[in-house]
Design an enzyme around this catalytic site. Structure first.
Site, PDB file in Angstrom:
ATOM      1  N   ASP A   1      34.756  47.431  67.594  1.00  0.00           N
ATOM      2  CA  ASP A   1      34.191  48.284  66.542  1.00  0.00           C
ATOM      3  C   ASP A   1      34.678  47.767  65.196  1.00  0.00           C
ATOM      4  O   ASP A   1      35.684  47.063  65.111  1.00  0.00           O
ATOM      5  CB  ASP A   1      34.637  49.738  66.741  1.00  0.00           C
ATOM      6  CG  ASP A   1      34.027  50.661  65.690  1.00  0.00           C
ATOM      7  OD1 ASP A   1      32.820  50.530  65.418  1.00  0.00           O
ATOM      8  OD2 ASP A   1      34.763  51.494  65.122  1.00  0.00           O
ATOM      9  N   SER A   2      33.963  48.153  64.159  1.00  0.00           N
ATOM     10  CA  SER A   2      34.384  47.762  62.821  1.00  0.00           C
ATOM     11  C   SER A   2      35.668  48.486  62.398  1.00  0.00           C
ATOM     12  O   SER A   2      36.293  48.099  61.424  1.00  0.00           O
ATOM     13  CB  SER A   2      33.270  48.092  61.822  1.00  0.00           C
ATOM     14  OG  SER A   2      32.979  49.471  61.888  1.00  0.00           O
TER      15      SER A   2
ATOM     16  N   TYR B   1      31.303  47.919  58.274  1.00  0.00           N
ATOM     17  CA  TYR B   1      30.323  46.836  58.389  1.00  0.00           C
ATOM     18  C   TYR B   1      28.974  47.234  57.768  1.00  0.00           C
ATOM     19  O   TYR B   1      28.197  46.357  57.378  1.00  0.00           O
ATOM     20  CB  TYR B   1      30.079  46.483  59.867  1.00  0.00           C
ATOM     21  CG  TYR B   1      31.145  45.606  60.510  1.00  0.00           C
ATOM     22  CD1 TYR B   1      32.337  45.299  59.857  1.00  0.00           C
ATOM     23  CD2 TYR B   1      30.948  45.085  61.789  1.00  0.00           C
ATOM     24  CE1 TYR B   1      33.301  44.506  60.464  1.00  0.00           C
ATOM     25  CE2 TYR B   1      31.902  44.284  62.397  1.00  0.00           C
ATOM     26  CZ  TYR B   1      33.086  43.996  61.737  1.00  0.00           C
ATOM     27  OH  TYR B   1      34.033  43.209  62.334  1.00  0.00           O
ATOM     28  N   GLY B   2      28.710  48.529  57.730  1.00  0.00           N
ATOM     29  CA  GLY B   2      27.404  49.032  57.294  1.00  0.00           C
ATOM     30  C   GLY B   2      26.819  48.350  56.054  1.00  0.00           C
ATOM     31  O   GLY B   2      25.692  47.887  56.072  1.00  0.00           O
TER      32      GLY B   2
ATOM     33  N   CYS C   1      29.715  50.081  67.824  1.00  0.00           N
ATOM     34  CA  CYS C   1      29.439  50.148  66.385  1.00  0.00           C
ATOM     35  C   CYS C   1      27.931  50.011  66.229  1.00  0.00           C
ATOM     36  O   CYS C   1      27.330  49.067  66.752  1.00  0.00           O
ATOM     37  CB  CYS C   1      30.174  48.984  65.703  1.00  0.00           C
ATOM     38  SG  CYS C   1      29.689  48.683  63.997  1.00  0.00           S
ATOM     39  N   ASN C   2      27.325  50.964  65.550  1.00  0.00           N
ATOM     40  CA  ASN C   2      25.868  50.964  65.437  1.00  0.00           C
ATOM     41  C   ASN C   2      25.350  49.742  64.680  1.00  0.00           C
ATOM     42  O   ASN C   2      24.373  49.118  65.087  1.00  0.00           O
ATOM     43  CB  ASN C   2      25.395  52.246  64.742  1.00  0.00           C
ATOM     44  CG  ASN C   2      25.368  53.436  65.693  1.00  0.00           C
ATOM     45  OD1 ASN C   2      24.405  53.653  66.389  1.00  0.00           O
ATOM     46  ND2 ASN C   2      26.457  54.185  65.735  1.00  0.00           N
ATOM     47  N   THR C   3      26.026  49.368  63.580  1.00  0.00           N
ATOM     48  CA  THR C   3      25.570  48.233  62.790  1.00  0.00           C
ATOM     49  C   THR C   3      25.641  46.946  63.606  1.00  0.00           C
ATOM     50  O   THR C   3      24.684  46.165  63.651  1.00  0.00           O
ATOM     51  CB  THR C   3      26.457  48.077  61.532  1.00  0.00           C
ATOM     52  OG1 THR C   3      26.587  49.358  60.904  1.00  0.00           O
ATOM     53  CG2 THR C   3      25.854  47.103  60.551  1.00  0.00           C
TER      54      THR C   3
ATOM     55  N   GLU D   1      37.071  60.489  58.321  1.00  0.00           N
ATOM     56  CA  GLU D   1      38.218  59.586  58.167  1.00  0.00           C
ATOM     57  C   GLU D   1      39.378  60.278  57.443  1.00  0.00           C
ATOM     58  O   GLU D   1      40.530  59.933  57.641  1.00  0.00           O
ATOM     59  CB  GLU D   1      37.795  58.304  57.438  1.00  0.00           C
ATOM     60  CG  GLU D   1      36.778  57.506  58.259  1.00  0.00           C
ATOM     61  CD  GLU D   1      37.118  56.022  58.376  1.00  0.00           C
ATOM     62  OE1 GLU D   1      37.652  55.461  57.404  1.00  0.00           O
ATOM     63  OE2 GLU D   1      36.829  55.440  59.446  1.00  0.00           O
TER      64      GLU D   1
ATOM     65  N   CYS E   1      26.074  57.672  64.886  1.00  0.00           N
ATOM     66  CA  CYS E   1      27.269  57.084  64.264  1.00  0.00           C
ATOM     67  C   CYS E   1      28.454  57.535  65.101  1.00  0.00           C
ATOM     68  O   CYS E   1      28.557  58.712  65.462  1.00  0.00           O
ATOM     69  CB  CYS E   1      27.420  57.575  62.825  1.00  0.00           C
ATOM     70  SG  CYS E   1      29.005  57.130  62.070  1.00  0.00           S
ATOM     71  N   THR E   2      29.339  56.594  65.400  1.00  0.00           N
ATOM     72  CA  THR E   2      30.439  56.922  66.317  1.00  0.00           C
ATOM     73  C   THR E   2      31.478  57.874  65.708  1.00  0.00           C
ATOM     74  O   THR E   2      32.331  58.394  66.419  1.00  0.00           O
ATOM     75  CB  THR E   2      31.144  55.625  66.781  1.00  0.00           C
ATOM     76  OG1 THR E   2      31.466  54.845  65.630  1.00  0.00           O
ATOM     77  CG2 THR E   2      30.233  54.819  67.697  1.00  0.00           C
ATOM     78  N   HIS E   3      31.415  58.102  64.397  1.00  0.00           N
ATOM     79  CA  HIS E   3      32.331  59.081  63.789  1.00  0.00           C
ATOM     80  C   HIS E   3      31.870  60.526  64.020  1.00  0.00           C
ATOM     81  O   HIS E   3      32.678  61.454  64.002  1.00  0.00           O
ATOM     82  CB  HIS E   3      32.421  58.866  62.274  1.00  0.00           C
ATOM     83  CG  HIS E   3      33.291  57.724  61.862  1.00  0.00           C
ATOM     84  ND1 HIS E   3      32.916  56.419  62.048  1.00  0.00           N
ATOM     85  CD2 HIS E   3      34.519  57.701  61.270  1.00  0.00           C
ATOM     86  CE1 HIS E   3      33.883  55.624  61.565  1.00  0.00           C
ATOM     87  NE2 HIS E   3      34.857  56.378  61.093  1.00  0.00           N
TER      88      HIS E   3
END
Lengths: 271, 271
Positions: free
Chosen positions: B9-10, B41-42, B72-74, B151, B184-186
């Site tokens: 993941d980023s 990364y987005g 990571c989606n991006t 975050e 989004c993983t968040h």
């Protein structure tokens, strides 16, 4: 890939899986074969189920399927491993997708499973669940009265609800059970009654829905989803009465079925 | 197969995927690598995301992983196809599992997607959904305020709810939308607030949960699930601050994390 997905079942139960394939993968074509004449497989000896399943598989392989779905719990329990080993195309059964979905949904790790005598006695769901997570507590229950009810078309009303209520009674003591697997392809037809009886805190998992989801996963993973513009074509075959099959298929799939053909299965060698 | 599952993941977002892997596949070992130093990364150019992702992949390949999860989606949007083509091990991204789960759950075929600006602008979810079913109506919405909130650890209370309420406002007009993908993983960290705001008639799909489910599907399909008795071992690596990573990882995985190592990624060729 324009080739169809092959679906086999001992009879009409697998139509709940076919119906979910049509809904979740509307571009894909399906060939369905129900061995209605020799249904049910549940009470038959293992070797016979294996022989009959291979006969169905050979019939579909000659029609150039790109994937095989074993839409029958008994046949899955007895043949999935050998079919995966011997066929060049992907093979998906109905037990593992339901088990995996239950693991995804359950927060208490206390999972119920209902099915025919054959499926429950085979312990296939318990083994699959414990293979992934040894700490899962499984409450399984055979529901022999459900299939006859569904096959007679009694899927709502007081009589059906009474059978469901009486049958599920032994599961109601497990207040920590938060997920229930419908371990028989007929049961989605009475899912609403089962949900009502077992209560809204329990997630009811339909293996047809979950199997279609995993067919989608594996086709996409193998880059075999159909990407063209042609409309799908579905074919239905039965070894039994065409009229009865046609009526049930139209009702369960909730769409007009063009053609159902009656076929004879050849006795073939296993591999 | 005792080898670990590799997760990249980023930054820390992919820990929600790792946490679901630990829950759904408790026998499996995981190696997690978060490129925290270069997160997010987005907003980065596509070529840069591809380069950074390959650097992470090479790091994990040297540690003999049996499968790769792009959490990571991006990175999924930009590298999934080429990684699948070039690696000998199975590769799973986070976009397709969430899209497929939404198709399984939705009865209205009207699906919402929320994510970062990068993910929403890439149209990766829309493309994936329509690739499977051209009739699906998709309502997508970028939610740039959600990641900073998570975050900072603001995942409950009036302030967080206010941000969620204001952000999701544009989706509330779609009364026929019955499924919402957290793209989004968040976002799983604020799932309760999102569910409360969007209403109980909408099924909220967490891509971490669904990605773990599909990792399980593919490992079982490829006969690579670990069947031994040894306890799993998890390793965590970050390119950024070890202390911050350790604190977030322990909180999100809800378990004690033994060790987090800081590493430098080597500039490597892409293939």
């Amino acid at each position: 890939m324009k080739q169809p997905i092959g679906v086999i079942d001992s009879g009409v139960g697998g139509l709940t899986v076919a119906s979910e394939l049509v809904r979740q993968l509307p571009k894909e074509s399906i060939i369905y074969l129900g061995d209605t004449k020799r249904c049910p497989y549940g009470p038959r000896p293992k070797e016979e189920v294996i022989q009959y399943t291979w006969e169905m598989v050979h019939f579909l392989l000659e029609r150039d399927i790109k994937m095989l779905v074993i839409a029958c719990n008994t046949a899955t329990a007895f043949t999935l491993d050998q079919l995966r080993e011997e066929l060049a195309i992907p093979v998906v059964g109905v037990i593992q997708p339901g088990a995996r979905a239950a693991i995804t949904h359950s927060r208490t790790a206390e999972i119920g499973v209902i099915g025919t005598d054959g499926t429950i006695n085979s312990k296939a769901y318990v083994d699959t669940l414990r293979q992934i997570n040894t700490d899962i507590e499984v409450h399984d229950l055979a529901c022999p009265r459900f299939v006859p009810l569904v096959e007679k078309g009694i899927v709502q009303g007081e009589k059906a609800y009474q059978v469901v209520r009486e049958t599920l009674q032994p599961l109601k003591q497990f207040s920590n059970m938060d997920t229930l697997i419908l371990g028989c392809t007929h049961y989605p037809m009475i899912k609403a009654l089962i949900q009502e009886e077992i209560g809204s805190t329990v997630t009811v998992i339909s293996s047809g829905e979950e199997t279609a989801r995993e067919v989608s996963t594996i086709l996409e993973y193998q880059n075999k989803l159909y990407q063209g513009e042609q409309a799908p074509q579905h074919y239905f075959y039965t070894t039994g009465d065409v009229g009865v099959f046609h009526e049930i298929a139209s009702r369960w799939l909730n769409q007009k079925i063009d053609a159902v053909d009656k076929i004879e299965l050849n006795t073939v060698k296993k591999a």
